[in-house]
Enzyme design. Structure first.
Site, PDB file in Angstrom:
ATOM      1  N   SER A   1       0.821  -1.213   0.000  1.00 42.94           N
ATOM      2  CA  SER A   1       0.000   0.000   0.000  1.00 42.94           C
ATOM      3  C   SER A   1       0.852   1.259   0.000  1.00 42.94           C
ATOM      4  O   SER A   1       1.998   1.263   0.457  1.00 42.94           O
ATOM      5  CB  SER A   1      -0.899   0.021   1.233  1.00 42.94           C
ATOM      6  OG  SER A   1      -1.679  -1.149   1.287  1.00 42.94           O
TER       7      SER A   1
HETATM    8  N1  SAH Z   1      -0.604  -5.209   4.098  1.00 38.78           N
HETATM    9  C1  SAH Z   1       0.077  -5.483   2.853  1.00 38.78           C
HETATM   10  C2  SAH Z   1      -0.796  -5.198   1.657  1.00 38.78           C
HETATM   11  C3  SAH Z   1      -0.835  -6.388   0.770  1.00 38.78           C
HETATM   12  S1  SAH Z   1      -2.004  -6.388  -0.546  1.00 38.78           S
HETATM   13  C4  SAH Z   1       1.424  -4.784   2.799  1.00 38.78           C
HETATM   14  O1  SAH Z   1       1.767  -4.037   3.738  1.00 38.78           O
HETATM   15  O2  SAH Z   1       2.174  -5.015   1.860  1.00 38.78           O
HETATM   16  C5  SAH Z   1      -3.249  -7.454   0.109  1.00 38.78           C
HETATM   17  C6  SAH Z   1      -2.867  -8.867   0.418  1.00 38.78           C
HETATM   18  O3  SAH Z   1      -4.038  -9.524   0.884  1.00 38.78           O
HETATM   19  C7  SAH Z   1      -2.359  -9.675  -0.770  1.00 38.78           C
HETATM   20  O4  SAH Z   1      -1.089 -10.173  -0.477  1.00 38.78           O
HETATM   21  C8  SAH Z   1      -3.396 -10.808  -0.892  1.00 38.78           C
HETATM   22  O5  SAH Z   1      -2.838 -12.037  -1.292  1.00 38.78           O
HETATM   23  C9  SAH Z   1      -3.947 -10.885   0.513  1.00 38.78           C
HETATM   24  N2  SAH Z   1      -5.279 -11.479   0.660  1.00 38.78           N
HETATM   25  C10 SAH Z   1      -6.366 -11.340  -0.129  1.00 38.78           C
HETATM   26  N3  SAH Z   1      -7.394 -12.049   0.372  1.00 38.78           N
HETATM   27  C11 SAH Z   1      -6.953 -12.647   1.514  1.00 38.78           C
HETATM   28  C12 SAH Z   1      -7.541 -13.519   2.471  1.00 38.78           C
HETATM   29  N4  SAH Z   1      -8.815 -13.912   2.407  1.00 38.78           N
HETATM   30  N5  SAH Z   1      -6.782 -13.942   3.502  1.00 38.78           N
HETATM   31  C13 SAH Z   1      -5.473 -13.576   3.607  1.00 38.78           C
HETATM   32  N6  SAH Z   1      -4.861 -12.767   2.731  1.00 38.78           N
HETATM   33  C14 SAH Z   1      -5.585 -12.303   1.690  1.00 38.78           C
END
Ligand code: SAH
Length: 214
Positions: free
Chosen positions: A61
């Protein structure tokens, strides 16, 4: 490339200038090496005012969004926090410096294992992690003082609200698959809760039983 200078500039121009005031949070983001959480080829862009690809069609993000969502949780130091969507691990690392223990869930194994290594490298020992569908929370570790979802959900996932401590807070982007709005859910001392919608945002999809089907 002087990362310290870029990071200081990021904090001043992207966070403080836009109204982030939590001193502990500002201090953490001034010190945490965000460039280590992006792919090596993108390290020089790590402090830009934007989200960046991290592989597997996922993103880290924008720094401001990390700061804003973290500030909305109102952490004071001892909380047990659950994060859904570990991704690069950056948000979890920020939380680990501001709370007592962080539980983070990622559904894509390659991202999870990269983040886990990084937590070890950086000595962040108060992070527990698992590979699973986080849209249903982490029942065996509930309740949590705060929950943050870093992927976009079609609705507030009720399973997560149920895993909040009375007076606990949940921040989750809610909307369609293209754009969402940050929702702040506050659980009251009884079983009720309130929902406030605020800032527009764009997250990758929350995929799972309380999210999108794919
Ligand atoms: N907090 C992260 C943002 C990652 S983007 C950072 O600081 O980089 C969002 C992430 O959510 C992705 O890696 C995706 O694979 C994950 N995601 C999506 N649905 C999910 C679920 N149901 N359970 C766990 N992770 C999930």
């Amino acid at each position: 490339m002087n990362f310290d200078i870029s990071r200081k500039r990021m904090v001043e121009t992207q966070l403080v200038a836009r109204g982030i005031t939590d001193r502990r949070l500002i201090e953490v983001m001034l010190n945490l090496p965000r460039h280590m959480f992006v792919q090596e080829a993108m390290a020089s862009q790590a402090y830009n005012d934007t989200s960046l690809p991290i592989g597997e069609k996922q993103t880290i993000s924008q720094p401001y969004m990390v700061a804003l969502m973290t500030e909305m949780l109102s952490l004071s130091g001892k909380e047990r926090v659950l994060e859904i969507g570990t991704g690069s691990g950056y948000q979890a690392a920020v939380l680990s410096k501001l709370a007592g223990r962080v539980y983070t869930i990622e559904r894509i194994p390659s991202l999870a294992s990269r983040s886990r290594k990084l937590f070890d490298t950086l000595g962040l020992t108060n992070i527990s992690m698992k590979i699973d569908d986080g849209s249903v929370g982490w029942a065996s570790e509930a309740p949590f003082d705060a929950i943050i979802v870093t992927a976009g959900a079609p609705e507030v996932p009720l399973a997560l609200v149920q895993q909040l401590q009375p007076d606990g807070r949940l921040v989750v982007p809610v909307g369609d698959q293209v754009s969402q709005v940050l929702n702040l859910v506050k659980r009251s001392a009884d079983d009720g809760f309130t929902v406030e919608a605020s800032t527009p945002c764009r997250f990758v999809k929350l995929i799972g039983s309380e999210g999108w089907s794919q």
